[in-house]
Enzyme design. Structure first.
Site, PDB file in Angstrom:
ATOM      1  N   ASP A  68       0.751  -1.207   0.147  1.00  0.00           N
ATOM      2  CA  ASP A  68       0.101  -0.044   0.048  1.00  0.00           C
ATOM      3  C   ASP A  68       1.036   1.236   0.012  1.00  0.00           C
ATOM      4  O   ASP A  68       2.036   1.112   0.345  1.00  0.00           O
ATOM      5  CB  ASP A  68      -1.028   0.098   1.103  1.00  0.00           C
ATOM      6  CG  ASP A  68      -2.080  -0.961   1.209  1.00  0.00           C
ATOM      7  OD1 ASP A  68      -2.522  -1.113  -0.106  1.00  0.00           O
ATOM      8  OD2 ASP A  68      -2.673  -1.151   2.078  1.00  0.00           O
ATOM      9  N   ARG A 106      -1.533  -0.787  -8.521  1.00  0.00           N
ATOM     10  CA  ARG A 106      -3.019  -0.601  -8.506  1.00  0.00           C
ATOM     11  C   ARG A 106      -2.874   1.107  -8.445  1.00  0.00           C
ATOM     12  O   ARG A 106      -2.225   1.579  -7.663  1.00  0.00           O
ATOM     13  CB  ARG A 106      -3.325  -0.950  -6.897  1.00  0.00           C
ATOM     14  CG  ARG A 106      -4.454  -0.424  -6.291  1.00  0.00           C
ATOM     15  CD  ARG A 106      -4.668  -0.422  -4.960  1.00  0.00           C
ATOM     16  NE  ARG A 106      -4.834  -1.847  -4.339  1.00  0.00           N
ATOM     17  CZ  ARG A 106      -4.176  -2.244  -3.246  1.00  0.00           C
ATOM     18  NH1 ARG A 106      -4.102  -1.288  -2.172  1.00  0.00           N
ATOM     19  NH2 ARG A 106      -4.155  -3.347  -2.684  1.00  0.00           N
TER      20      ARG A 106
END
Length: 308
Positions: free
Chosen positions: A134, A184
């Site tokens: 992340d 992502r």
């Protein structure tokens, strides 16, 4: 102003402690967080995996000492072992935050987080799944991407996350659009200054389109993280224009946000992955979800007032 206030509140230790120990908040939080324990998270992951893919996040960030970083790492290793033994590894991966693994510790932080992430990647490979790293606030972007590059030397499938509201992201997309690279692309959920980030919604949306175009034209595997119907349609158009088949990219959405749209995309033949957080340290994550959309704030207020 509301978004900035909510994100500021997310950094308050006093508010965090009060909220995470409040029984009143729990039913509301359950919309976005799959419980506090691993058993509950795996139950939800198994249900979602019937028609979608899943990325599980053990909640926690900004650890303050090595012991906390070790505990976060061990939680991921236990999660991965369960994914393997329960036959979920082919449809469920994990997402990690480097700040939970020690990134911010003075002096040794970056190296410690990379070492802990490597342990998680090794276990993920052993059970047959993958890891996505992340992205957090802009001050950690360079360090996080450096860790991703280090991890990819041994685990090339390690996913990276880029945030379209940062002015630098289009260039980062170009650098990460090579063969096999999993990226992502999300809009971004932190309160960033205008010197490094687009602040207006229209600017962020336009940046997202530009960045997604770079990824779709690249040789990697784009992971389109958005709930915006217009951007979802745009992704489909780009995929058709660039000749990407349904297995050449995926949509990603958060647990509890537009679940019907998730199911509809999956039923239409798209790959859809649900970001599934769990754990007791839910407050910062939950506040960012409130900050993203006014509708989430209204949902929260209605849920609280209906209990009186």
């Amino acid at each position: 102003m509301l978004r900035s206030a909510l994100l500021s509140a997310a950094r308050s230790p006093m508010l965090r402690s009060a909220a995470e120990h409040s029984a009143l908040a729990r039913p509301v939080v359950d919309r976005f967080v799959a419980g506090t324990d691993l058993d509950r998270a795996l139950t939800v992951a198994r249900e979602l995996a019937v028609d979608r893919l899943v990325s599980v996040d053990h909640l926690g960030e900004n650890t303050e000492d090595r012991a906390q970083a070790e505990a976060a790492t061990e939680a991921y290793l236990a999660l991965l072992d369960r994914l393997g033994t329960e036959g979920l590894a082919d449809r469920v991966e994990v997402s990690i935050k480097l700040s939970a693994l020690g990134q911010a510790l003075p002096g040794e932080g970056a190296g410690l987080a990379t070492d802990n992430a490597a342990r998680i990647c090794a276990r993920a490979e052993a059970v047959g799944t993958t890891v996505t790293v992340d992205m957090e606030d802009h001050t950690t972007t360079d360090s996080t991407l450096e860790t991703v590059r280090a991890l990819r030397r041994d685990w090339p499938g390690t996913g990276a996350v880029l945030q379209a509201y940062l002015r630098r992201t289009e260039a980062d997309c170009a650098a990460l659009a090579g063969p096999g690279s999993r990226v992502r692309l999300c809009k971004g959920a932190y309160d960033e200054p205008a010197t490094v980030a687009f602040r207006e919604r229209a600017e962020v949306d336009e940046s997202y389109r530009r960045c997604l175009g770079v990824l779709m034209r690249g040789q990697g595997y784009p992971m389109v993280a958005t709930h915006d119907p217009a951007l979802i349609d745009h992704a489909g158009t780009l995929a058709a224009q660039t000749g990407r088949l349904p297995d050449g990219f995926e949509f990603q959405m958060l647990y509890g946000v537009r679940p019907e749209a998730q199911r509809e995309l999956a039923a239409a033949g798209h790959r859809v992955r649900v970001y599934l957080p769990y754990g007791s340290a839910w407050f910062p994550y939950f506040m960012r979800r409130l900050g993203e959309r006014p509708a989430n704030v209204m949902f929260f207020l209605r849920s609280v007032t209906s209990r009186h």
